[in-house]
Design a protein around this motif. Structure first.
Motif, PDB file in Angstrom:
ATOM      1  N   GLY A 254       0.900  -1.137  -0.073  1.00  0.00           N
ATOM      2  CA  GLY A 254       0.001   0.120   0.170  1.00  0.00           C
ATOM      3  C   GLY A 254       0.837   1.315  -0.010  1.00  0.00           C
ATOM      4  N   GLU A 255       2.263   1.058  -0.030  1.00  0.00           N
ATOM      5  CA  GLU A 255       2.949   2.419   0.178  1.00  0.00           C
ATOM      6  C   GLU A 255       2.940   3.557  -1.184  1.00  0.00           C
ATOM      7  N   LYS A 256       2.663   2.975  -2.281  1.00  0.00           N
ATOM      8  CA  LYS A 256       2.438   3.643  -3.299  1.00  0.00           C
ATOM      9  C   LYS A 256       0.934   4.398  -3.406  1.00  0.00           C
ATOM     10  N   PHE A 257       0.103   3.971  -2.685  1.00  0.00           N
ATOM     11  CA  PHE A 257      -1.341   4.469  -2.522  1.00  0.00           C
ATOM     12  C   PHE A 257      -1.450   5.430  -1.404  1.00  0.00           C
ATOM     13  N   LYS A 258      -0.314   6.054  -0.622  1.00  0.00           N
ATOM     14  CA  LYS A 258      -0.264   6.538   0.407  1.00  0.00           C
ATOM     15  C   LYS A 258      -1.050   8.161   0.281  1.00  0.00           C
ATOM     16  N   GLY A 259      -2.389   8.271   1.068  1.00  0.00           N
ATOM     17  CA  GLY A 259      -2.949   9.539   0.987  1.00  0.00           C
ATOM     18  C   GLY A 259      -4.082   9.410  -0.168  1.00  0.00           C
ATOM     19  N   GLN A 260      -4.256   8.272  -1.028  1.00  0.00           N
ATOM     20  CA  GLN A 260      -5.122   8.207  -1.863  1.00  0.00           C
ATOM     21  C   GLN A 260      -6.373   7.532  -1.309  1.00  0.00           C
ATOM     22  N   ASN A 261      -7.474   7.740  -1.966  1.00  0.00           N
ATOM     23  CA  ASN A 261      -8.801   6.815  -1.982  1.00  0.00           C
ATOM     24  C   ASN A 261      -8.727   5.525  -2.873  1.00  0.00           C
TER      25      ASN A 261
END
Length: 228
Positions: A185-192
């Motif tokens: 999930g690192e690349k999706f930090k701050g995303q919905n």
């Protein structure tokens, strides 16, 4: 041997192709099931040939599994025949530990799959009593054929990704991936992020996204019960 001659007589172009006669079962897939089958056969003195379309054993675990994955059952229910997990492994081994276990298992039983060989078709010839398994191998896609009496298909139930046909998905401007492509999930930090499905993968991916400070939401087809 007489049956093999019958097979050759029926196929005029037989000797124009590269082929080999397998002295034992042909096993398709070098995952846990394929390795276990080959090991048990070897224990009984039965030779076999293992084909694997990837360049490694357990390719689903090595290439298409997320980083946080662990076995979902206690290790005693997941060990392969003849060889238990190491005693110092936790009750639920990690992805890395399970791969190490499988590689050690293959080495112990001297299982050497033919890598980068993808099965294209398998046909049973009733007249001769042989299976004819056609493959392509390597980067040049060279065609090859195996002739065998016994065929074991050990490709697994999750060998191919299944993506549902969802109206409007083609017009969605964001990234769409299957769970087999998800690593962290690192690349999706701050995303919905919308997760479709709440099986083992859906639940763990959602948790991993939350742990990496993303904002996951989950869509479930039917009602779900939670035990707290």
């Amino acid at each position: 041997m007489e049956n093999l001659f019958r097979l050759v007589d029926q196929d005029q172009g037989f000797f124009q192709r590269k082929w080999t006669l397998v002295n034992g079962p042909l096993i398709v897939g070098a995952g846990p099931s394929g390795l276990a089958t080959a090991a048990c056969l070897r224990e009984q003195g039965v030779p076999s040939v293992v084909l694997e379309r990837a360049e490694c054993i357990a390719s689903l675990w090595q290439k298409r599994a997320y980083d946080r994955l662990k076995l979902h059952l206690p290790k005693q229910f997941c060990q392969l025949p003849k060889v238990p997990f190491p005693e110092d492994f936790p009750e639920y081994p990690t992805k890395k530990q399970f791969i190490e276990y499988l590689e050690s298992y293959a080495k112990r039983f001297d299982i050497n799959p033919k890598f980068n060989e993808c099965v294209q078709s398998a046909r049973y010839d009733e007249t001769s009593g042989f299976w004819r398994v056609k493959t392509v191998r390597g980067s040049n896609k060279a065609e090859f054929e195996y002739i065998c009496r016994w065929l074991v298909v050990a490709t697994g139930e999750n060998a191919e990704s299944v993506v549902p046909d969802i109206d409007g998905l083609a017009d969605f401007g964001g990234e769409v991936i299957h769970a087999s492509e998800y690593k962290s999930g690192e690349k999706f930090k701050g995303q919905n992020v919308l997760v479709v499905g709440c099986g083992n993968s859906g639940m763990e991916v959602s948790l991993d996204l939350a742990n990496h400070n993303a904002s996951p939401s989950m869509v479930v087809r039917s009602s779900v019960s939670f035990i707290i």
